[in-house]
Design a protein around this motif. Structure first.
Motif, PDB file in Angstrom:
ATOM      1  N   ILE A   1       0.885  -1.418   0.050  1.00  0.00           N
ATOM      2  CA  ILE A   1       0.126  -0.044  -0.045  1.00  0.00           C
ATOM      3  C   ILE A   1       0.907   1.324  -0.177  1.00  0.00           C
ATOM      4  CG2 ILE A   1      -1.709   1.242   1.460  1.00  0.00           C
ATOM      5  CD1 ILE A   1      -3.027  -1.375   2.308  1.00  0.00           C
TER       6      ILE A   1
ATOM      7  N   SER B   1       0.873   4.118  -3.177  1.00  0.00           N
ATOM      8  CA  SER B   1       0.833   5.364  -2.628  1.00  0.00           C
ATOM      9  C   SER B   1       1.790   6.352  -3.319  1.00  0.00           C
ATOM     10  CB  SER B   1       0.963   5.630  -1.064  1.00  0.00           C
ATOM     11  OG  SER B   1       0.059   4.932  -0.170  1.00  0.00           O
TER      12      SER B   1
ATOM     13  N   PHE C   1      -8.946   1.352   1.057  1.00  0.00           N
ATOM     14  CA  PHE C   1      -7.728   1.534   0.303  1.00  0.00           C
ATOM     15  C   PHE C   1      -7.378   2.929   0.127  1.00  0.00           C
ATOM     16  CE2 PHE C   1      -5.525   1.825  -3.671  1.00  0.00           C
ATOM     17  CZ  PHE C   1      -4.226   0.869  -3.638  1.00  0.00           C
TER      18      PHE C   1
ATOM     19  N   THR D   1      -3.950   5.023   1.344  1.00  0.00           N
ATOM     20  CA  THR D   1      -2.918   5.237   0.205  1.00  0.00           C
ATOM     21  C   THR D   1      -2.798   6.612   0.245  1.00  0.00           C
ATOM     22  OG1 THR D   1      -4.631   5.287  -1.356  1.00  0.00           O
ATOM     23  CG2 THR D   1      -3.225   3.340  -1.291  1.00  0.00           C
TER      24      THR D   1
END
Length: 288
Positions: free
Chosen positions: A61, A65, A176, A180
């Motif tokens: 993640i 990002s 999510f 992120t």
């Protein structure tokens, strides 16, 4: 994805106006967009079922990002501040091509003739649409560094769509996105904090504030809810093919605002774009 790309397409016009006439710099707008969206996703996650992120996925993640938000979104906005909207929109059409190549390498997604034809038709229509548009925006000065930044941002987003497709599909859109955007906010903060301190808040016009609200709330928070929802159901190449809708939206908006003149070639270009998207959506690959 179609609705998300319509909202994204309108964002380019508003972003350039904020950067050119609103007294806001590229790093400041990046901070508004990424940090503002992080706050909205955390607020929104309060009212939806909570999904726990597995510890083994945290590094993925963080990587998503960086490539999907810091590199892609940040690079695009800073690049847009240095180049013209027309150049930026042309360069956006390269992202499906990068995605097609990376999907074949990373996901072993077979490049069928029909899918390749769809990408080619969409690219042709997008470039034709942009180059035939008579717009006052063509007078914006350009800096090759801005063009390079936008191209790099498209490579970053293509890598995000392909390499991180597994973790994107695993978590719901709120979970999510809140993580992120949070990690992305942490990454950019050392670079944008000095710029945020320089914002002249009392001098900000109502028009600039409204455009920033649109960029953060509609073109980031809402669109990334839609995009992640779509990413869990579509192949990366299909998701990226919708990128060709953005130039069409940008031209329609320019015509509606009296900034461009509609020509018959616009209709031809639009037909190529939507035919290309249709071919990609309806083509079969080894993974779809």
């Amino acid at each position: 994805m179609l609705l998300a790309m319509v909202l994204f397409g309108l964002m380019a016009t508003f972003s350039k106006d904020v950067l050119a006439n609103g007294g806001i710099t590229g790093p400041q707008l990046v901070a508004f967009r990424i940090c503002g969206a992080a706050i909205l996703f955390w607020l929104g996650s309060i009212i939806v079922p909570q999904q726990r992120v597995e510890r083994r996925d945290l590094l993925k993640i963080v990587g998503a990002s960086f490539f999907g938000f810091v590199m892609a979104q940040g690079g695009y906005i800073v690049g847009l501040s240095l180049t013209s909207p027309i150049n930026a929109t042309i360069e956006l059409t390269t992202m499906p091509i990068f995605t097609l190549i990376l999907s074949s390498i990373i996901l072993n997604e077979r490049i069928t003739p029909r899918r390749a034809l769809g990408i080619a038709l969409g690219f042709t229509g997008a470039v034709l649409l942009i180059t035939r548009t008579t717009s006052g925006a063509s007078g914006h000065p350009t800096d090759f560094r801005g063009d390079i930044l936008i191209l790099i941002s498209q490579v970053g987003y293509a890598f995000y769509l392909t390499y991180f497709s597994g973790v994107i599909r695993k978590y719901d859109a709120f979970t999510f996105n809140k993580w992120t955007f949070t990690f992305a906010s942490i990454m950019i903060m050392p670079f944008v904090a000095p710029h945020i301190a320089q914002i002249d808040w009392p001098a900000m016009s109502a028009r600039t504030a409204t455009e920033i609200i649109y960029i953060v709330a509609a073109a980031t928070f809402f669109t990334f809810l839609l995009v992640v929802w779509a990413q869990r159901r579509l192949m990366p190449t299909t998701v990226s093919s919708y990128n060709y809708v953005q130039p069409f939206v940008a031209v329609v908006a320019s015509v509606a605002m009296g900034l461009a003149v509609f020509q018959w070639m616009h209709a031809v270009a639009a037909a190529l774009i939507f035919t290309g998207v249709w071919l990609v959506i309806n083509s079969k690959s080894s993974k779809s």
